[in-house]
Design an enzyme around this catalytic site. Structure first.
Site, PDB file in Angstrom:
ATOM      1  CG  HIS A   1      -6.046  -2.092   9.269  1.00 18.41           C
ATOM      2  ND1 HIS A   1      -6.056  -0.585   9.948  1.00 18.41           N
ATOM      3  CD2 HIS A   1      -4.373  -2.133   8.623  1.00 18.41           C
ATOM      4  CE1 HIS A   1      -5.012  -0.040   9.943  1.00 18.41           C
ATOM      5  NE2 HIS A   1      -4.172  -0.579   9.277  1.00 18.41           N
TER       6      HIS A   1
ATOM      7  CG  ASP B   1      -0.118  -0.413   2.051  1.00 18.57           C
ATOM      8  OD1 ASP B   1       1.050  -0.435   3.083  1.00 18.57           O
ATOM      9  OD2 ASP B   1      -1.235  -0.587   2.973  1.00 18.57           O
TER      10      ASP B   1
ATOM     11  CG  ASN C   1      -9.163  -1.385  11.828  1.00 19.89           C
ATOM     12  OD1 ASN C   1      -8.153  -1.689  11.986  1.00 19.89           O
ATOM     13  ND2 ASN C   1      -9.588  -0.399  11.777  1.00 19.89           N
TER      14      ASN C   1
ATOM     15  CD  GLU D   1      -8.922   0.963   7.820  1.00 16.29           C
ATOM     16  OE1 GLU D   1      -9.257   0.574   8.650  1.00 16.29           O
ATOM     17  OE2 GLU D   1      -8.070   2.149   7.677  1.00 16.29           O
TER      18      GLU D   1
HETATM   19  C1  GLP Z   1      -0.455   0.434   8.498  1.00 13.72           C
HETATM   20  C2  GLP Z   1      -0.494  -0.455   7.561  1.00 13.72           C
HETATM   21  C3  GLP Z   1      -0.879  -2.115   7.474  1.00 13.72           C
HETATM   22  C4  GLP Z   1      -0.235  -2.081   8.936  1.00 13.72           C
HETATM   23  C5  GLP Z   1      -0.513  -1.245  10.205  1.00 13.72           C
HETATM   24  C6  GLP Z   1       0.398  -1.845  11.236  1.00 13.72           C
HETATM   25  O1  GLP Z   1      -1.561   0.822   9.231  1.00 13.72           O
HETATM   26  N1  GLP Z   1      -1.029  -0.080   6.356  1.00 13.72           N
HETATM   27  O2  GLP Z   1       0.284  -2.954   6.554  1.00 13.72           O
HETATM   28  O3  GLP Z   1       0.429  -3.322   8.983  1.00 13.72           O
HETATM   29  O4  GLP Z   1      -0.249  -0.201   9.844  1.00 13.72           O
HETATM   30  O5  GLP Z   1       1.130  -0.396  11.598  1.00 13.72           O
HETATM   31  P1  GLP Z   1       1.910  -1.015  12.891  1.00 13.72           P
HETATM   32  O6  GLP Z   1       3.100  -2.529  12.139  1.00 13.72           O
HETATM   33  O7  GLP Z   1       2.951  -0.288  12.368  1.00 13.72           O
HETATM   34  O8  GLP Z   1       1.524  -1.050  13.863  1.00 13.72           O
END
Ligand code: GLP
Length: 241
Positions: free
Chosen positions: A137, A67, A135, A142
């Site tokens: 995702h 993404d 949440n 989402e």
């Molecule tokens: C973002 C990314 C996800 C990631 C999530 C969790 O929203 N788009 O791909 O898994 O954050 O991030 P973190 O690893 O910093 O907790």
């Protein structure tokens, strides 16, 4: 789903590296699906150390990222393309031409989604690395995203904007939209490696492993994948033990 519970972040990253190393060793031309966020940074550090110490080569490897924030590109140090360069690509021998991510600055966003979907059709991931949002995702899919979704533009939820604001100077700087691979593109990977650490991920991990398979918890779709490994630390595993 195979579940590996590690004692802490470092051990989680070690175990994740073992899974990744096996894929690259068996197939020097592997397609790696990669993720951003703080969770996979330890895995990427180990890939860099292994490259430096043992000469593991990424010359013939290609990558697809999950993404990107809409409106950001490499000129922004908050973009995911910048993250990938600084946390991994600039420190291994990968050819940047073989690395792929949505163009956050694309003028025609629908055309960019179509381009990325076409590309993904030709690049089935040998492994797809994932983190998980608090949440539930995955990538930027989402809650409520259809399981059949492909690359699309999303409106980020308030909870994701708040969670991700720690990476920005303030919450107003977090883009409100992003490009993301859809759940179908993720499920298309031959192997999935999902990582989670910290107590704030415990509920999401419960939904991923034990909850109903429901679009309300996007990560729960992974229960249907034939080769999915979760590596998480004790804190994230609190509700599944
Ligand atoms: C973002 C990314 C996800 C990631 C999530 C969790 O929203 N788009 O791909 O898994 O954050 O991030 P973190 O690893 O910093 O907790």
């Amino acid at each position: 789903m195979k579940v590996i519970i590690a004692k802490d972040y470092e051990e989680m990253s070690d175990k994740a590296f073992d899974v990744m190393a096996e894929v690259v060793k068996n197939n020097p031309k592997a397609v790696l699906g990669l993720a951003t966020g703080s969770t996979p940074v330890g895995l990427y550090k180990r890939m860099i150390q292994d490259h430096e110490k043992n000469g593991t080569s990424y010359k013939n490897v290609s990558t697809v990222n999950l993404d990107e924030y809409a409106g950001l590109d490499y000129s922004s140090d908050q973009s995911y393309v910048y993250f990938m360069r600084t946390n991994l690509f600039d420190h291994i021998d990968i050819d940047l031409k073989n690395t792929n991510i949505e163009n956050g600055k694309a003028a025609d966003r629908a055309a960019e989604c179509e381009r990325y979907n076409k590309l993904l059709e030709t690049m089935k991931q040998d492994i797809q690395v994932l983190g998980i949002g608090s949440n539930g995702h995955i990538a930027f899919n989402e809650p409520g995203t259809p399981f059949g979704s492909v690359t699309h533009i999303v409106d980020l939820t308030e909870s994701t904007i708040k969670d991700n604001s720690r990476m920005f100077r303030n919450v107003d700087e977090v883009p409100r939209q992003a490009f993301t691979m859809g759940l179908k593109n993720i499920m298309n990977a031959k192997k999935i490696l999902i990582l989670a650490n910290g107590a704030n991920k415990a509920r999401a991990v419960y939904g991923l492993v034990r909850g109903d398979v429901t679009e309300a918890v996007p990560a729960s779709v992974l229960q249907l994948h034939p080769d999915c490994t979760l590596v998480c630390d004790e804190a994230a595993a609190a509700l599944i033990k």
